[in-house]
Design an enzyme around this catalytic site. Structure first.
Site, PDB file in Angstrom:
ATOM      1  N   LYS A  23       0.825  -1.214   0.000  1.00 51.18           N
ATOM      2  CA  LYS A  23       0.000   0.000   0.000  1.00 51.18           C
ATOM      3  C   LYS A  23       0.857   1.260   0.000  1.00 51.18           C
ATOM      4  O   LYS A  23       0.609   2.186  -0.748  1.00 51.18           O
ATOM      5  CB  LYS A  23      -0.885   0.085   1.262  1.00 51.18           C
ATOM      6  N   ARG A  45      -9.255   1.624   8.940  1.00 51.45           N
ATOM      7  CA  ARG A  45      -8.825   0.288   9.332  1.00 51.45           C
ATOM      8  C   ARG A  45      -9.915  -0.458  10.079  1.00 51.45           C
ATOM      9  O   ARG A  45      -9.734  -1.634  10.420  1.00 51.45           O
ATOM     10  CB  ARG A  45      -7.611   0.413  10.243  1.00 51.45           C
ATOM     11  N   ARG A  75      11.557  -6.340   4.668  1.00 48.37           N
ATOM     12  CA  ARG A  75      11.370  -4.887   4.576  1.00 48.37           C
ATOM     13  C   ARG A  75      12.286  -4.135   5.541  1.00 48.37           C
ATOM     14  O   ARG A  75      12.405  -4.492   6.704  1.00 48.37           O
ATOM     15  CB  ARG A  75       9.910  -4.552   4.885  1.00 48.37           C
ATOM     16  N   ARG A 121      11.668  -1.913  10.923  1.00 50.43           N
ATOM     17  CA  ARG A 121      10.668  -1.140  11.657  1.00 50.43           C
ATOM     18  C   ARG A 121      10.359  -1.891  12.945  1.00 50.43           C
ATOM     19  O   ARG A 121      10.270  -3.117  12.926  1.00 50.43           O
ATOM     20  CB  ARG A 121       9.404  -1.052  10.797  1.00 50.43           C
ATOM     21  N   ARG A 176      -0.399  -8.374  13.630  1.00 49.76           N
ATOM     22  CA  ARG A 176      -1.001  -7.357  12.753  1.00 49.76           C
ATOM     23  C   ARG A 176      -1.871  -8.011  11.686  1.00 49.76           C
ATOM     24  O   ARG A 176      -2.922  -7.482  11.325  1.00 49.76           O
ATOM     25  CB  ARG A 176       0.088  -6.481  12.136  1.00 49.76           C
TER      26      ARG A 176
HETATM   27  P1  ADP Z   1       1.109  -1.552   7.681  1.00 48.80           P
HETATM   28  O1  ADP Z   1       0.396  -0.982   6.511  1.00 48.80           O
HETATM   29  O2  ADP Z   1       2.412  -2.173   7.334  1.00 48.80           O
HETATM   30  O3  ADP Z   1       0.256  -2.432   8.530  1.00 48.80           O
HETATM   31  P2  ADP Z   1       1.085   1.098   8.890  1.00 48.80           P
HETATM   32  O4  ADP Z   1       2.341   1.860   8.731  1.00 48.80           O
HETATM   33  O5  ADP Z   1      -0.078   1.480   8.075  1.00 48.80           O
HETATM   34  O6  ADP Z   1       1.502  -0.419   8.688  1.00 48.80           O
HETATM   35  O7  ADP Z   1       0.610   1.144  10.419  1.00 48.80           O
HETATM   36  C1  ADP Z   1       1.453   0.773  11.484  1.00 48.80           C
HETATM   37  C2  ADP Z   1       0.674   0.770  12.790  1.00 48.80           C
HETATM   38  O8  ADP Z   1       0.117   2.072  13.059  1.00 48.80           O
HETATM   39  C3  ADP Z   1      -0.541  -0.152  12.838  1.00 48.80           C
HETATM   40  O9  ADP Z   1      -0.189  -1.479  13.133  1.00 48.80           O
HETATM   41  C4  ADP Z   1      -1.388   0.510  13.941  1.00 48.80           C
HETATM   42  O10 ADP Z   1      -0.918   0.212  15.224  1.00 48.80           O
HETATM   43  C5  ADP Z   1      -1.160   1.993  13.701  1.00 48.80           C
HETATM   44  N1  ADP Z   1      -2.178   2.569  12.791  1.00 48.80           N
HETATM   45  C6  ADP Z   1      -1.952   3.127  11.567  1.00 48.80           C
HETATM   46  N2  ADP Z   1      -3.091   3.544  11.018  1.00 48.80           N
HETATM   47  C7  ADP Z   1      -4.089   3.256  11.901  1.00 48.80           C
HETATM   48  C8  ADP Z   1      -5.498   3.420  11.920  1.00 48.80           C
HETATM   49  N3  ADP Z   1      -6.144   3.969  10.887  1.00 48.80           N
HETATM   50  N4  ADP Z   1      -6.195   2.986  12.998  1.00 48.80           N
HETATM   51  C9  ADP Z   1      -5.570   2.435  14.034  1.00 48.80           C
HETATM   52  N5  ADP Z   1      -4.250   2.237  14.089  1.00 48.80           N
HETATM   53  C10 ADP Z   1      -3.489   2.635  13.047  1.00 48.80           C
END
Ligand code: ADP
Ligand code: ZN
Length: 233
Positions: A20, A95, A132, A162, A173
């Site tokens: 994404k 999400r 990654r 990360r 996750r």
């Molecule tokens: P990925 O797409 O690899 O899962 P992200 O960088 O989008 O990772 O998000 C990392 C973390 O940030 C998530 O696991 C969550 O804890 C938090 N997070 C990001 N966006 C949201 C959201 N919209 N609602 C709740 N938590 C979020």
């Protein structure tokens, strides 16, 4: 209905490791719209050591979700900035169904929401996330072969894992994704502005497929407009 000047407001849906972020960056460049990543916003807050960052850090490192009201407030505020008038691409939000319902409310009067789901098999996701790395200096995301230490191709900075990309957190996750975020596909899939894209191919090909999906949505809307104008006249 969509005119040629209608904003392209794109939501990119998909599990961790689906690509994404990569696709959102490339799309934002191609369409000259801002990329909004809630993960990046939270990681910046962690770096800055703000209240938000301190709250978010523990949650992120547990693989859990930051609470809906907070995330909705962040996105609502971000979407008040003038740079989104021609559209935007958002990655990492919504999400949960609660976030999606709020986004619909926020979007009232702002044009269509394009929603594209990037699909990738689970085994591939775990592998991709294990490889990654993120550049400590510029945030560039890179993929490395197991055990091989490399430097950022863009700035020479150090590539690091990360903190939430360790295997056990990634599995959590993915579990959270299946439970909380996957239902969004049902939430959106009945809409004429929803498309799925196969993410299990090279990034440039995924980018082309994503553009085609967006153009397909635009074309489908034009057909609706033309047909209703025709029947009216
Ligand atoms: P990925 O797409 O690899 O899962 P992200 O960088 O989008 O990772 O998000 C990392 C973390 O940030 C998530 O696991 C969550 O804890 C938090 N997070 C990001 N966006 C949201 C959201 N919209 N609602 C709740 N938590 C979020
Ligand atoms: Zn770098």
């Amino acid at each position: 209905m969509l005119s040629e000047t209608a904003p392209i407001n794109l939501v990119v849906l998909g599990p961790p490791g689906a690509g994404k972020g990569t696709q959102a960056v490339a799309f934002a460049e191609r369409y000259e719209v801002p990329k909004i990543s809630t993960g990046d916003i939270l990681r910046d807050a962690v770096q800055a050591g703000s209240d938000l960052g301190q709250r978010a850090e523990t949650i992120m490192n547990a693989g859990s979700l930051v609470d809906d009201q907070l995330m909705i407030a962040i996105v609502r505020e971000r979407l008040t900035r003038s740079d989104v008038v021609r559209g935007f691409v958002i990655d990492g939000f919504p999400r949960t169904v609660a976030q999606a319902t709020s986004l619909d409310e926020i979007m009232v009067g702002r044009g269509e929401l394009f929603v594209i789901e990037i699909t990738v098999p689970d085994e591939t996701l775990v592998e991709r996330v294990a490889r990654r790395r993120v550049c400590e200096q510029c945030g560039n995301v890179a993929s490395v072969a197991a055990g091989v230490e490399r430097r950022c191709a863009k700035c020479g900075g150090e590539l690091v894992l990360r903190s939430d990309d360790t295997e056990s957190i990634v599995r959590e996750r993915l579990r959270v994704y299946a439970k909380e975020t996957r239902p969004l596909v049902d939430y959106y899939s009945g809409r004429p502005t929803f498309r799925g894209v196969d993410g299990n191919q090279p990034a440039t090909i995924v980018g082309t497929a994503l553009d085609e999906a967006v153009q397909d949505i635009v074309a489908a809307s034009t057909v609706v407009v033309a047909a209703s104008e025709g029947s009216a006249g």
